[in-house]
Design a protein around this motif. Structure first.
Motif, PDB file in Angstrom:
ATOM      1  N   TYR A  97       2.585   4.710  16.283  1.00  8.83           N
ATOM      2  CA  TYR A  97       1.617   4.516  15.206  1.00  8.83           C
ATOM      3  C   TYR A  97       2.274   4.353  13.841  1.00  8.83           C
ATOM      4  CZ  TYR A  97      -1.844   5.811  18.687  1.00  8.83           C
ATOM      5  OH  TYR A  97      -2.628   5.844  19.804  1.00  8.83           O
ATOM      6  N   TYR A  98       3.586   4.501  13.793  1.00 11.55           N
ATOM      7  CA  TYR A  98       4.314   4.358  12.530  1.00 11.55           C
ATOM      8  C   TYR A  98       4.918   2.946  12.478  1.00 11.55           C
ATOM      9  CZ  TYR A  98       3.630   9.333  12.058  1.00 11.55           C
ATOM     10  OH  TYR A  98       3.044  10.553  11.932  1.00 11.55           O
ATOM     11  N   ASP A  99       4.609   2.194  11.411  1.00 14.76           N
ATOM     12  CA  ASP A  99       5.039   0.803  11.366  1.00 14.76           C
ATOM     13  C   ASP A  99       6.214   0.550  10.435  1.00 14.76           C
ATOM     14  OD1 ASP A  99       2.176  -0.283   9.311  1.00 14.76           O
ATOM     15  OD2 ASP A  99       3.776   1.178   8.950  1.00 14.76           O
ATOM     16  N   SER A 100       6.687   1.573   9.752  1.00 16.06           N
ATOM     17  CA  SER A 100       7.868   1.434   8.895  1.00 16.06           C
ATOM     18  C   SER A 100       8.866   2.517   9.269  1.00 16.06           C
ATOM     19  CB  SER A 100       7.495   1.581   7.417  1.00 16.06           C
ATOM     20  OG  SER A 100       6.621   0.550   7.008  1.00 16.06           O
ATOM     21  N   THR A 106       3.281   5.365   7.763  1.00 16.78           N
ATOM     22  CA  THR A 106       2.133   4.647   8.286  1.00 16.78           C
ATOM     23  C   THR A 106       0.981   4.726   7.297  1.00 16.78           C
ATOM     24  OG1 THR A 106       0.527   4.477  10.084  1.00 16.78           O
ATOM     25  CG2 THR A 106       1.346   6.674   9.562  1.00 16.78           C
ATOM     26  N   GLY A 107       0.133   3.717   7.300  1.00 16.24           N
ATOM     27  CA  GLY A 107      -1.054   3.757   6.462  1.00 16.24           C
ATOM     28  C   GLY A 107      -2.187   4.489   7.152  1.00 16.24           C
ATOM     29  N   TYR A 122       0.844  -1.182   0.000  1.00 21.91           N
ATOM     30  CA  TYR A 122       0.000   0.000   0.000  1.00 21.91           C
ATOM     31  C   TYR A 122       0.886   1.241   0.000  1.00 21.91           C
ATOM     32  CZ  TYR A 122       1.256   0.613   4.911  1.00 21.91           C
ATOM     33  OH  TYR A 122       1.951   0.796   6.080  1.00 21.91           O
ATOM     34  N   SER A 123       0.317   2.336  -0.442  1.00 20.40           N
ATOM     35  CA  SER A 123       1.022   3.610  -0.349  1.00 20.40           C
ATOM     36  C   SER A 123       0.741   4.220   1.010  1.00 20.40           C
ATOM     37  CB  SER A 123       0.553   4.550  -1.461  1.00 20.40           C
ATOM     38  OG  SER A 123       0.897   4.042  -2.731  1.00 20.40           O
ATOM     39  N   PRO A 124       1.765   4.597   1.737  1.00 20.06           N
ATOM     40  CA  PRO A 124       1.544   5.173   3.072  1.00 20.06           C
ATOM     41  C   PRO A 124       0.648   6.406   3.019  1.00 20.06           C
ATOM     42  CG  PRO A 124       3.863   4.692   2.732  1.00 20.06           C
ATOM     43  CD  PRO A 124       3.193   4.526   1.402  1.00 20.06           C
ATOM     44  N   ASN A 125      -0.248   6.524   3.985  1.00 24.13           N
ATOM     45  CA  ASN A 125      -1.071   7.723   4.064  1.00 24.13           C
ATOM     46  C   ASN A 125      -0.291   8.880   4.663  1.00 24.13           C
ATOM     47  OD1 ASN A 125      -3.714   9.170   4.002  1.00 24.13           O
ATOM     48  ND2 ASN A 125      -3.300   9.254   6.201  1.00 24.13           N
ATOM     49  N   CYS A 126       0.643   8.550   5.539  1.00 25.19           N
ATOM     50  CA  CYS A 126       1.406   9.586   6.209  1.00 25.19           C
ATOM     51  C   CYS A 126       2.876   9.191   6.249  1.00 25.19           C
ATOM     52  CB  CYS A 126       0.887   9.800   7.629  1.00 25.19           C
ATOM     53  SG  CYS A 126       1.805  11.029   8.559  1.00 25.19           S
TER      54      CYS A 126
END
Length: 122
Positions: free
Chosen positions: A108-111, A98-99, A29-33
């Motif tokens: 909240y950031y997973d990458s 993050t998505g 997916y493309s990150p939302n943020c």
């Protein structure tokens, strides 16, 4: 999750400028943020600047007016232009994604990238 790799850090004298780059790859997916965080020795990891999928930005109080976050979706790159650098900007800088919404908290950031050092001399 996406893979993130930072580049462009280094050492500069106070008042100087640096530009950080974050290369984005992989993921389903493309990150939302996306954003930049920094961590000085002995301190927590703090938000520097974030940008969402609509291009809305938010900056930390100490960098507002001096730093600018931007992204090039076609090239899969996130940027941080840092001007008028101060010794207190010295830290390890991390790119994150993050998505989800652009939350302030790092959890909240997973990458995350591996980080890159920025050192500002007085």
């Amino acid at each position: 999750q996406v893979q993130l790799v930072e580049s462009g850090g280094g050492s500069v004298q106070a008042g100087g400028s640096l530009r950080l780059y974050c290369s984005i790859s992989g993921g389903i997916y493309s990150p939302n943020c996306m954003g930049w965080f920094r961590q000085a020795p002995g301190k927590g990891r703090d938000e520097v600047a974030v940008i969402d999928s609509d291009g809305h930005t938010r900056y930390g109080d100490t960098v507002e007016g001096r730093f600018a976050i931007s992204k090039d979706n076609a090239k899969g790159t996130l940027f941080l232009q840092m001007n008028d650098l101060k010794p207190e900007d010295t830290a390890m800088y991390y790119c994150a994604a993050t998505g989800d919404y652009c939350y302030h908290l790092t959890k909240y950031y997973d990458s995350w990238g591996q980080g890159i050092q920025v050192t500002v001399g007085s």
